[in-house]
Enzyme design. Structure first.
Site, short mmCIF file in Angstrom:
data_model
loop_
_atom_site.label_atom_id
_atom_site.label_comp_id
_atom_site.label_asym_id
_atom_site.label_seq_id
_atom_site.Cartn_x
_atom_site.Cartn_y
_atom_site.Cartn_z
N GLN A 59 5.95 -26.16 20.59
CA GLN A 59 6.61 -26.29 19.29
C GLN A 59 8.01 -25.70 19.37
O GLN A 59 8.18 -24.56 19.82
CB GLN A 59 5.78 -25.55 18.24
N SER B 142 11.54 -22.50 15.53
CA SER B 142 12.35 -21.31 15.24
C SER B 142 13.65 -21.33 16.01
O SER B 142 13.75 -21.87 17.12
CB SER B 142 11.57 -20.05 15.61
N SER C 50 6.00 -21.06 21.99
CA SER C 50 4.81 -20.64 22.74
C SER C 50 4.52 -21.59 23.90
O SER C 50 4.45 -22.80 23.71
CB SER C 50 3.59 -20.57 21.82
N GLU D 181 -1.52 -26.69 9.94
CA GLU D 181 -1.51 -25.54 10.83
C GLU D 181 -2.24 -24.36 10.19
O GLU D 181 -3.02 -23.67 10.82
CB GLU D 181 -0.06 -25.17 11.13
N ASN E 235 3.19 -13.77 7.17
CA ASN E 235 2.31 -13.53 6.01
C ASN E 235 3.11 -13.24 4.74
O ASN E 235 2.61 -13.46 3.64
CB ASN E 235 1.33 -12.40 6.34
N GLU E 236 4.36 -12.77 4.90
CA GLU E 236 5.19 -12.58 3.71
C GLU E 236 5.47 -13.94 3.05
O GLU E 236 5.39 -14.08 1.83
CB GLU E 236 6.51 -11.89 4.08
#
Lengths: 390, 395
Positions: A125, A128, A160, A244, A371-372
């Site tokens: 992927q 980012s 990754s 995802e 998680n934010e």
């Protein structure tokens, strides 16, 4: 209301269990985050695919079995209960493939999916960027029109397994003049070995080299490797993140198996009274996750789509995973830090596997959307709270 | 697999919600806590008409013979609306008498269950921790072996049940191990802090109840009087320690039936907890949207949003535990549901109080009626510690 499986699902379970018993390697494979382990896991993907076990939920014509979501859940339970290897193709299978099913023409699916199913092509992927993490729409890598395709320029990072993977999928800015950051983006696929691609492995916290940053300088992508229409990349990418975080990224089977291992560890280390409640919470959490997923699958089977509630799922499992591993390390006492290599051996996890799993679990609240960001989504879309500054 | 409520079950929940929304439940809760149960009992009469107290009573005893899923749906709504009174204890008493009948002692069921089902008899129950200590009793009520027990599996309720798999513990004959899992023990409702538990357990709202059943040792009695009433940390949860009166039954069947009752109490308490937590979250979200500080709604601040998001996560993962437990009726699942719902509701209470700030710490705000329920419900009918031990099969 009903939690039981059909006779056909139980037959499917028996078939999967028998196959796994006959094929799961007796000795653990080397970590899939290393070059040697990556190759071993690619070969495992081929072994799975040879008997159509690599992508059970896909249509048969791409190498799957056309299994519905309930049979997929059954397969995953058996897979992790058998201690089978991690899935080196998971980014392709869980992130790219659902996008192709939703947005690609048949020609493109037929070209990409079968080699993904066999592990012949392993996908990374490329989302980012150094200046675009949680604020993904701030990305600045460009794709510039050229006859017959596009030329990529820019930098992607935290990709990754890109150090060993074959191809990548990502979003690029194709219209720098668009009025809003998430307009003018295009979703496309490119070859990690194409001229102009430089892959620089980045060591991770767990010491594994499989993370990478990608430098792209005039990398040619043919038109046939654009997914959906140019300019629609954001919308398409967001449909991928739903998958995802939803049912597919972490199956309940994984945590049910982990919780069972934890209980065995607790018993083997003398049933520490002080840690008992945390062990119980791991069992309760795995059951909650299994039942939450069963409820989601039941809604899905009745025609609902996975929406913002997948963010509940992501926060839950990522924090659960850390708590479970922390408990394991506490059960092991101070010695876990010196324990050797991890993996599955003689039907049980080596102590080192807990340490390895712990380090991996620490990444959970960060990847697949921090998680934010997930909590913002929960608060705004599920609870209806007003948007504010992040 | 179809792990969702049927349309009928959903409609049943909605109709209770509508009934209770129309009633002024905060006023009923307040007067109940002040020792004036009139409004609350009127509410109970409406709930009885809606069939709530007949759910856990077999058709043979003039009940609905509905399943545990329906009970969970109903008790969740009662929790959401903060309905006062011994609803959990009524469900558990019904289960106790039904199980006793299934074990051959049918007289008490014949005599008492019709009144419970119709709502005519407000019923409470005391089971002391010293009773029901066996951990080897197989999952009761799971075999459909009794011709008299409508709450056993496979007994359909024409009114509430759509599918055969709906809401009854499935039979698991001879499954051994986890299915014959240890029965919960030690769960009478706990009195307030500082109050020692004597040989006789406390009963919730015994001063209001028309029937108080007391298990002591292997005896089941109808309590004579209720003794002094103690108000707990939640004024609407009032405890008395009723003394034993007329003997209804004695022997191992009573012990087994008490264990069975305790399992139903765990489920019903978990459902009530979930409902309490959902209301605490709803009210707090509404407050965070309208309360303005620093020129903007406090609900736009991440520190507030994220705490509310975590509260929702806790409740949404407790919900499937509750309905999963209602379906399997295994001790491990019941205990997991009790822990999950109890902890999630208590966390919701902490969040609700913090986000409301000082006004949340006032009695006059109706939020207080739910705030004070969360912790006692978390600890009633199986403390978290006891339930976590059950999850691991420990005694």
């Amino acid at each position: 209301m009903d939690l039981t499986h059909t006779a056909q699902e139980e037959d499917f379970r028996a078939e999967a269990r028998a196959w796994l018993r006959a094929h799961v390697p007796a000795e653990p494979l080397p970590s899939l985050e290393t070059e040697e382990g990556f190759a071993a896991h690619r070969a495992w993907e081929a072994e799975l695919a040879a008997d159509r076990w690599s992508v059970v939920s896909w249509p048969e014509r791409y190498g799957g079995r056309g299994a519905d979501v309930f049979r997929w859940l059954v397969f995953e339970e058996e897979y992790y209960a058998a201690g089978a290897p991690g899935r080196v193709s998971q980014n392709g299978i869980n992130l790219l493939a659902p996008t192709l099913f939703d947005h690609a023409a048949e020609e493109q699916r037929a070209r990409v999916l079968p080699s993904m199913a066999t592990g012949e092509v392993v996908w990374a992927q490329a989302w980012s960027e150094p200046e675009a993490g949680s604020d993904l729409a701030a990305l600045s890598s460009r794709a510039v029109r050229t006859p017959g395709g596009w030329l990529l320029y820019g930098q992607k990072t935290w990709s990754s397994r890109a150090a060993f993977a074959d191809r990548a999928f990502g979003i690029f800015r194709t219209d720098p003049a668009a009025d809003r950051p998430h307009r003018g983006l295009t979703y496309l696929m490119f070859d990690l070995r194409a001229p102009g691609v430089t892959v620089r492995p980045v060591g991770r916290l767990d010491g594994k080299p499989a993370f990478a940053e990608l430098f792209l300088d005039e990398v040619f992508v043919p038109d046939e490797d654009v997914i959906g229409a140019p300019g629609q990349g954001w919308r398409i990418a967001m449909s991928t993140t739903g998958n995802e975080r939803g049912l597919t990224l972490r199956s309940p089977g994984r945590f049910l198996a982990a919780a069972e291992r934890l209980v065995r560890l607790w018993r083997a280390t003398g049933e520490d009274r002080g840690l008992r409640d945390r062990v119980a919470d791991a069992v309760i959490g795995a059951r909650a996750y299994q039942l939450f997923t069963a409820a989601g699958a039941s809604r899905f089977a009745a025609g609902a789509t996975i929406g913002a509630e997948s963010s509940l799922n992501k926060v839950f499992w990522s924090e659960y995973d850390i708590a479970l591993h922390e408990t394991a390390l506490d059960l092991l006492g101070g010695e876990w830090a010196e324990s050797g290599a991890g993996g599955w051996s003689d039907g049980e996890w080596a102590d080192g596997a807990w340490a390895e799993g712990f380090l991996f679990s620490l990444a959970g609240p960060i990847y697949a959307g921090t998680n934010e960001i997930q909590r913002d989504i929960i608060a705004e879309r599920l609870l209806g709270l007003p948007k504010g500054r992040r | 697999m179809r792990f969702r409520l049927t349309d009928e079950q959903r409609d049943f929940g909605r109709s209770l919600d509508a009934l209770l929304t129309a009633a002024d439940t905060p006023a009923a809760i307040r007067s109940w806590g002040a020792g004036d149960p009139g409004r609350g009992l009127a509410l109970w009469a409406r709930l009885a008409e809606a069939g709530v107290f007949a759910l856990a009573v077999p058709q043979a005893y003039e009940g609905a013979g509905a399943g545990s899923v329906e009970v969970a749906v109903a008790l969740t709504e009662l929790g959401r609306h903060g309905v006062p009174g011994p609803a959990v204890e009524t469900v558990a008493a019904s289960a106790l008498l039904t199980e006793l009948a299934r074990r051959g002692e049918a007289d008490p069921a014949e005599r008492l269950l019709p009144g419970i089902a119709s709502g005519e008899t407000v019923t409470t129950l005391a089971i002391p921790a010293s009773t029901a200590t066996s951990t080897s009793t197989p999952s009761p009520g799971a075999g459909g072996t009794s011709g008299t027990s409508g709450t056993t599996p496979g007994t359909p309720s024409a009114r509430l049940r759509a599918g055969a798999a709906s809401g009854t513990p499935p039979p698991r004959p001879g499954a051994g191990g986890t299915s014959a899992s240890p029965a919960p023990r030690g769960f009478g409702p706990r009195p307030g802090r500082g109050e020692a538990v004597d040989s006789t357990a406390y009963a919730l709202d015994a001063d209001v109840a028309g029937l108080t059943l007391v298990v002591a040792g292997d005896e089941l009695r109808i309590a004579r009087g209720h003794g002094p009433v103690r108000v707990s940390a939640d004024p609407a949860r009032r405890f008395a320690r009723p003394g034993g009166g007329e003997l209804l039954a004695a022997g191992p069947a009573v012990v087994a039936a008490a264990e069975h009752a305790a399992r139903w109490a765990m489920l019903a308490t978990a459902a009530q907890s979930l409902g309490v937590g959902l209301t605490l979250l709803d009210r707090t979200v509404a407050y965070a949207k309208q309360r303005t500080q620093f020129g903007t709604a406090i609900g736009s601040f991440q520190a507030v949003k994220h705490r509310l998001a975590d509260t929702l996560i806790g409740l949404e993962f407790a919900r499937p535990l509750l309905f999963g437990a209602a379906l399997t009726f295994e001790s491990t699942d019941l205990a997991a549901a009790k822990v999950g719902a109890g902890e999630a509701a208590y966390a919701a209470a902490r969040t609700a109080l913090q986000i409301h700030g000082a006004v949340g710490y006032t009695e006059e705000l109706d939020l207080s009626l739910w705030l004070r329920k969360a912790r006692p419900l978390r600890d009633a009918w199986g403390t978290p510690s006891r339930c976590r031990a059950l999850v691991l099969g420990a005694s």
